[in-house]
Every structure is written in structure tokens, then in C-alpha cells.
Design a protein around this motif. Structure first.
Motif, mmCIF file in Angstrom:
data_model
loop_
_atom_site.group_PDB
_atom_site.id
_atom_site.type_symbol
_atom_site.label_atom_id
_atom_site.label_comp_id
_atom_site.label_asym_id
_atom_site.label_seq_id
_atom_site.Cartn_x
_atom_site.Cartn_y
_atom_site.Cartn_z
ATOM 1 N N TYR A 116 -8.993 0.460 -11.801
ATOM 2 C CA TYR A 116 -7.678 0.929 -11.338
ATOM 3 C C TYR A 116 -6.609 -0.119 -11.603
ATOM 4 O O TYR A 116 -6.847 -1.329 -11.489
ATOM 5 C CB TYR A 116 -7.730 1.246 -9.846
ATOM 6 C CG TYR A 116 -8.672 2.380 -9.517
ATOM 7 C CD1 TYR A 116 -8.223 3.693 -9.494
ATOM 8 C CD2 TYR A 116 -10.024 2.135 -9.287
ATOM 9 C CE1 TYR A 116 -9.091 4.746 -9.221
ATOM 10 C CE2 TYR A 116 -10.900 3.169 -9.021
ATOM 11 C CZ TYR A 116 -10.429 4.467 -8.984
ATOM 12 O OH TYR A 116 -11.294 5.503 -8.732
ATOM 13 N N ASN A 118 -3.930 -2.336 -10.629
ATOM 14 C CA ASN A 118 -3.493 -2.927 -9.358
ATOM 15 C C ASN A 118 -2.239 -3.775 -9.521
ATOM 16 O O ASN A 118 -1.991 -4.697 -8.748
ATOM 17 C CB ASN A 118 -4.617 -3.768 -8.740
ATOM 18 C CG ASN A 118 -5.059 -4.916 -9.644
ATOM 19 O OD1 ASN A 118 -4.507 -5.118 -10.727
ATOM 20 N ND2 ASN A 118 -6.060 -5.671 -9.204
ATOM 21 N N ASN A 122 -2.616 -3.404 -4.566
ATOM 22 C CA ASN A 122 -3.902 -4.073 -4.682
ATOM 23 C C ASN A 122 -5.065 -3.152 -4.305
ATOM 24 O O ASN A 122 -6.148 -3.257 -4.868
ATOM 25 C CB ASN A 122 -3.941 -5.316 -3.786
ATOM 26 C CG ASN A 122 -2.894 -6.327 -4.169
ATOM 27 O OD1 ASN A 122 -2.571 -6.473 -5.351
ATOM 28 N ND2 ASN A 122 -2.339 -7.035 -3.191
ATOM 29 N N ARG A 123 -4.808 -2.268 -3.339
ATOM 30 C CA ARG A 123 -5.878 -1.383 -2.876
ATOM 31 C C ARG A 123 -5.262 -0.120 -2.301
ATOM 32 O O ARG A 123 -4.288 -0.165 -1.551
ATOM 33 C CB ARG A 123 -6.729 -2.094 -1.814
ATOM 34 C CG ARG A 123 -7.893 -1.272 -1.306
ATOM 35 C CD ARG A 123 -8.944 -2.140 -0.637
ATOM 36 N NE ARG A 123 -8.390 -3.000 0.401
ATOM 37 C CZ ARG A 123 -9.117 -3.877 1.109
ATOM 38 N NH1 ARG A 123 -10.400 -4.025 0.856
ATOM 39 N NH2 ARG A 123 -8.543 -4.614 2.037
ATOM 40 N N THR A 124 -5.841 1.014 -2.662
ATOM 41 C CA THR A 124 -5.431 2.309 -2.134
ATOM 42 C C THR A 124 -6.687 3.070 -1.719
ATOM 43 O O THR A 124 -7.807 2.662 -2.053
ATOM 44 C CB THR A 124 -4.679 3.126 -3.201
ATOM 45 O OG1 THR A 124 -5.589 3.426 -4.273
ATOM 46 C CG2 THR A 124 -3.479 2.355 -3.745
ATOM 47 N N SER A 127 -8.560 4.016 -4.919
ATOM 48 C CA SER A 127 -9.447 3.021 -5.533
ATOM 49 C C SER A 127 -10.626 2.678 -4.641
ATOM 50 O O SER A 127 -11.716 2.379 -5.130
ATOM 51 C CB SER A 127 -8.655 1.756 -5.882
ATOM 52 O OG SER A 127 -8.093 1.169 -4.716
ATOM 53 N N ASP A 128 -10.438 2.705 -3.327
ATOM 54 C CA ASP A 128 -11.544 2.377 -2.416
ATOM 55 C C ASP A 128 -12.667 3.399 -2.481
ATOM 56 O O ASP A 128 -13.850 3.045 -2.425
ATOM 57 C CB ASP A 128 -11.022 2.287 -0.975
ATOM 58 C CG ASP A 128 -10.720 0.853 -0.571
ATOM 59 O OD1 ASP A 128 -10.745 -0.022 -1.450
ATOM 60 O OD2 ASP A 128 -10.453 0.618 0.628
ATOM 61 N N ASP A 251 -1.416 -3.158 0.180
ATOM 62 C CA ASP A 251 -2.817 -2.845 0.483
ATOM 63 C C ASP A 251 -2.843 -1.832 1.618
ATOM 64 O O ASP A 251 -2.297 -2.092 2.691
ATOM 65 C CB ASP A 251 -3.552 -4.124 0.886
ATOM 66 C CG ASP A 251 -5.044 -3.920 1.108
ATOM 67 O OD1 ASP A 251 -5.432 -2.908 1.739
ATOM 68 O OD2 ASP A 251 -5.833 -4.782 0.678
ATOM 69 N N ARG A 253 -5.122 -0.822 3.651
ATOM 70 C CA ARG A 253 -5.800 -1.253 4.877
ATOM 71 C C ARG A 253 -4.915 -2.200 5.698
ATOM 72 O O ARG A 253 -4.814 -2.081 6.921
ATOM 73 C CB ARG A 253 -7.135 -1.916 4.547
ATOM 74 C CG ARG A 253 -8.172 -0.961 3.975
ATOM 75 C CD ARG A 253 -9.534 -1.618 3.838
ATOM 76 N NE ARG A 253 -10.502 -0.718 3.239
ATOM 77 C CZ ARG A 253 -11.214 0.186 3.916
ATOM 78 N NH1 ARG A 253 -11.049 0.297 5.227
ATOM 79 N NH2 ARG A 253 -12.078 0.969 3.295
#
Length: 526
Positions: A116, A118, A122-124, A127-128, A251, A253
Motif C-alpha cells: 500500500y 503510505n 501510514n496505516r488505514t 491496509s491493516d 494513522d 489507530r
């Protein structure tokens, strides 16, 4: 079983409350501020799918057998030219031996692992949990769960709040909301996340309905026209705050954890929010009502009025009141037409608002700027609504904002993407269009409430606004139409917004007209 009201000519809960505390004072001001600020987390959780699952490029991970090739070369080699997304690739085991082989002879196989982009996030959740290709529908499902939960929460908490009071259900909702948000930020399984997400959604729906009821019950007179609009304004600020946090954290989270931490601040409402004195009086809890009204009268410097009505409050008793339910409005010819037209209006309004809110990330190159700007313009739209609605009337105000939204959607379609720096013209019209929606929602809410009679107004408003929640569940699917044809969602919203102008035409104007108190009066209100 009907609601309970105070019996006797001098025992009306509204009259007694406002004789003591007045229509608006310091006591009402602070409660109104507290309730309006609750719109911040409501905006965060209802719209943070924008930053949890933003548009994100992805491609098939390079196998070790292709280690000598660059990532770009690998992507050119493995992906069929007619595939928009690399869900299927040419079989690498054949490619490695026959790189120049006719591609039509090489079978397509599912990509075993994705990479992915980024560069922005950095994180979605995409992607997780690899919510792409055959799992892409789970992104829309996530938002549907949120809006379905908001709908269910409004119903459940609304019933509980009528039976057990406003404060305790509100605080249970706030506690549940921040707790579930913390849990969502650390869950490693998508389906466990969805379970907690649904509970968070139910809590948000309950908080929304109760906070609105409280903000309406503590004010009287002209303030019952102004407060439904003022109450909505922080929703736009919530958008801006969320965009700033998302820009800083990048991010999902961390963003969810930050929103949970901010939401936990509202736990202090246990100490700040009193029970609604109107509800206490209406259900015969006179002793507790006296305690709340005494403090309110002192804060508003109206102790002398408290002493004047003290005797009436003490002798008040309760009796049952049977208000007409939502079905009763469908049995009356005139109210049936009004209810049908209002239901369609709310469906189209909800569809436009939630679709456009999620579509903002596709309009301009900078998703953070687009969402933040829309938030601030949402506030401007709400403020202008207060000025226009008191001068021009309810229907005219809605007409004005719907025309603005329709034109802005149309202009966004005409302006090519990525032609101007940062797509600033598209962003400008996006902001103006969102301002139009921001003015439409509170104006339509107030207009709806005035078309239904006092006896049954809650049931009528709750019934037709349910269709906005239903529309919000459809919104993610409408946003996905952009993959079928660029700007297809906007074409649909332009048509929908224009259609609302026709749907409003048969409805009467309510400005400066006595509002109906009973179903019979509402039936004659034309």
C-alpha cells in the motif's frame, strides 16, 4: 402507555419551568453550550471513515523470484492493462521463465499479498485488513454499520430517556462511546472491530437524540427557533478538528485513540449536567424538579419567580397523555401527504450530506484541506441560516440553500480534475456546496417540527428523519460510483438536490403562523 404530563391549568411542565427560569439565561446558556459541544464527537465518529479508509493506491507485492527487478518494472510486468486494480496478476511462475510470452496465453491468478502507498497515510483499515478487491465492500459495510447503529441508538436511547430521564442515558452513551473508541483503536480483528464499532455507533445515536432534546427542553420562546440551528454548528468544527488530527497522526489507530481521549473529557458532564426539570415535572418527580429549578433560578437571578410558583409545583399531580404515534399521521389525508414529502426530503438531504461528506477526499488533491475547509464553511452555513430563516421563512431558506448546493455540485462536475493548483476551484465550490447542505439540515429540521402538531411532534420528526439515516447507509455505495464514471456521484447529487425543490412546493410555509397543537389542527394546516 402514553407520556406523563402535569394536570391542572397551572401545572403545565413548560409553563412552570419557564416561569421560574425564564426563556433564556445563564443557566440555559451553559447547558446549551454543553449540548452543542457534544456535536464534536458525533462528527468525529460519523465521518471519520474519511480518514480511516481514504482512497489509497495499492499493488501486488513483488515475489522474491523477481528481486532483481525494480518495483515499477514488476508492476508493469505483472498487471493486466485492463485491470484498474491489481487484484489479478499474470502467473509469476510462468512469467519468470517466459517473460516475453504472449500475455493472452498466461493465466491470471489472485495476488497473494498487497503493498500500500503510505506516502499520505501510514496505516488505514484498508491496509491493516486488506480491504481491497473482493473485500472492498467491507469499507462501505463499516460505514453502514455506523449509520445503522446511529439509527438504532436514537430509537433505543430515546425510549429509555423518556422513561428514565435525560441525564443518565446521556452519560451511559458518553461512557460507552469513549470506551468503545479505545477498544476499536487496538483491535487486531476486523470483525471484533465491527462489533465494538456497532456499539460505539449505538451510543453516538443515543447521545445525539438526547442532547438535542435537552437543548430544546431548557429554552423557551424564540430560542426554540434559534437553538436547533446553533446546536448543529459544532458539527462543522468537529470536521476541522478531525482533519487536523488526521494530518498530524497519519494513522487510523492513533486517530481513533486520540478521538477516544478527547471524548473521555465529556465524562465531566456527570458533574455539570442536571436532569431536565421539564421531564421531572412531567413525570411527577416534583421534589427533584424543585432542586433543579432552585439552582437554575439562582443562576439566572430569578429566585423571586421560584417562590411565586413553588405552591403550584408542590400540588401538581400527573395523569396519562396519549400522543398520536407516527402511524396516526399516515391515516390522515393531509398529514399523510406532508409525511411522504418530508420523508423523501429527509432521504435526499441525508443522501446528499453523507455522500458529499465522504466524497470530499476525491474532489481535491488534499483530503485534509478539503475536510477542514468544509467544516469551517459548515459553521458559516449554519450561522447564515439563522439570519435568513428569521427573515425569509422556512421554505424559502431551504430553497436558497438547495439551489446553492445544486449549482456547486454542477460546477464541480464542469471543472476538470488536477487542472489547477491543489484543485482550488473544485475545493471552493465543494466548500460552498457543503455550506448549502449545512444550512439545509437545521432549516429542514425546524420546518419539519413546525409542520407536526405539539401532541405527537417527537414521533413525527423522529419518523421522517429516520429516512436520512437510511440514506446515510446508501451513501458509501453512491460514493463508489466514482469508480464507474468520474463524478457520477456528483451528477446524482445534482439531480437529487434539484428534485427537492419540487418536493417542497406542495408544503405550506410556517413562518408567522400559529402552529398546530393537535392532529386535527395539523390536518387543517395548509
Amino acid at each position: 402507555m402514553g407520556n406523563l404530563i402535569i394536570s391542572g391549568d397551572n401545572c403545565d411542565a413548560d409553563n412552570l419551568t419557564f416561569k421560574v427560569v425564564g426563556d433564556f439565561g445563564k443557566w440555559q446558556l451553559w447547558i446549551s453550550i454543553y449540548m452543542a459541544m457534544i456535536k464534536l464527537p458525533l462528527a468525529w465518529y460519523q465521518l471519520n471513515i474519511i480518514f480511516m479508509a481514504p482512497p489509497q493506491q495499492f499493488w501486488c507485492a513483488k515475489p522474491e523470484s523477481f528481486a532483481v527487478w525494480t518495483d515499477e518494472d514488476w508492476r508493469q510486468i505483472c498487471c493486466p492493462k485492463n485491470e484498474e486494480h491489481p487484484c489479478l496478476i499474470f502467473d509469476p511462475e510462468i512469467l519468470i521463465f517466459e517473460l516475453n510470452m504472449d500475455r493472452s496465453l498466461i493465466p491470471l491468478v489472485p495476488c497473494p499479498r498487497f503493498v500500500y502507498d503510505n506516502s499520505v497515510f501510514n496505516r488505514t483499515i484498508t491496509s491493516d485488513w486488506n480491504l481491497v478487491c473482493s473485500k472492498h465492500w467491507l469499507i462501505h459495510f463499516t460505514q453502514c454499520v455506523m449509520m445503522w447503529g446511529v439509527l438504532v441508538g436514537g430509537i433505543i436511547f430515546g425510549v429509555v430517556a423518556d422513561k428514565y430521564g435525560r441525564k443518565y442515558p446521556l452519560m451511559i452513551g458518553i461512557t460507552l462511546q469513549c470506551t468503545m473508541s479505545y477498544i476499536c483503536s487496538i483491535t487486531t480483528s476486523y470483525w471484533i472491530f465491527i462489533i465494538n464499532w456497532s456499539l460505539l455507533a449505538v451510543a453516538s445515536g443515543g447521545i445525539g437524540i438526547i442532547s438535542f432534546v435537552i437543548s430544546m427542553e431548557v429554552v423557551g420562546g424564540k430560542w426554540r427557533t434559534i437553538m436547533p440551528i446553533v446546536y448543529q454548528l459544532p458539527f462543522g468544527l468537529g470536521n476541522a478538528v478531525m482533519a487536523a488530527l488526521a494530518y498530524w497522526l497519519r494513522d487510523w489507530r492513533k486517530l481513533e485513540f486520540a478521538l477516544a481521549t478527547l471524548s473521555s473529557i465529556y465524562l465531566i458532564y456527570w458533574l455539570l449536567i442536571p436532569e431536565s426539570p421539564r421531564w421531572l415535572l412531567a413525570t411527577g418527580r416534583n421534589k427533584k424538579a424543585l432542586e433543579v429549578l432552585k439552582k437554575a433560578a439562582k443562576q439566572n437571578n430569578r429566585e423571586k419567580y421560584y417562590d411565586a410558583v413553588l405552591h403550584n409545583i408542590i400540588i401538581c399531580k400527573t395523569r396519562n397523555r396519549n400522543d398520536p404515534g407516527f402511524i396516526a399521521f399516515l391515516r390522515s389525508e393531509n398529514m399523510r401527504l406532508k409525511t411522504l414529502l418530508l420523508s423523501l426530503n429527509w432521504f435526499f438531504t441525508g443522501l446528499a450530506f453523507y455522500t458529499f461528506s465522504q466524497y470530499l477526499g476525491l474532489i481535491g488533491g488534499n483530503i485534509f484541506l478539503a475536510v477542514a475547509m468544509s467544516g469551517f464553511i459548515y459553521i458559516a452555513g449554519g450561522l447564515t441560516c439563522i439570519l435568513i430563516i428569521t427573515k425569509a421563512g422556512r421554505k424559502t431558506t431551504i430553497y436558497i440553500y438547495q439551489v446553492i448546493s445544486s449549482l456547486c455540485f454542477f460546477f464541480i462536475i464542469l471543472i476538470p480534475r488536477d487542472y489547477y493548483a491543489n484543485d482550488w476551484p473544485r475545493l471552493l465550490f465543494a466548500g460552498l456546496g457543503f455550506a448549502g447542505l449545512a444550512g439545509t439540515v437545521p432549516a429542514l429540521y425546524l420546518y419539519t417540527g413546525e409542520l407536526y402538531p405539539t401532541l405527537g411532534r417527537n414521533a413525527g420528526v423522529a419518523g421522517v428523519t429516520t429516512f436520512a439515516r437510511i440514506a446515510s447507509m446508501v451513501a458509501p455505495a453512491v460514493v463508489s460510483l466514482d469508480d464507474v464514471r468520474p463524478d457520477l456521484p456528483l451528477i446524482l447529487l445534482t439531480i437529487v438536490s434539484a428534485a427537492q425543490l419540487v418536493l417542497l412546493a406542495p408544503l405550506p410555509e410556517t413562518k408567522d403562523r400559529p402552529l398546530p397543537d393537535t392532529l386535527d389542527q395539523a390536518e387543517q394546516f395548509k
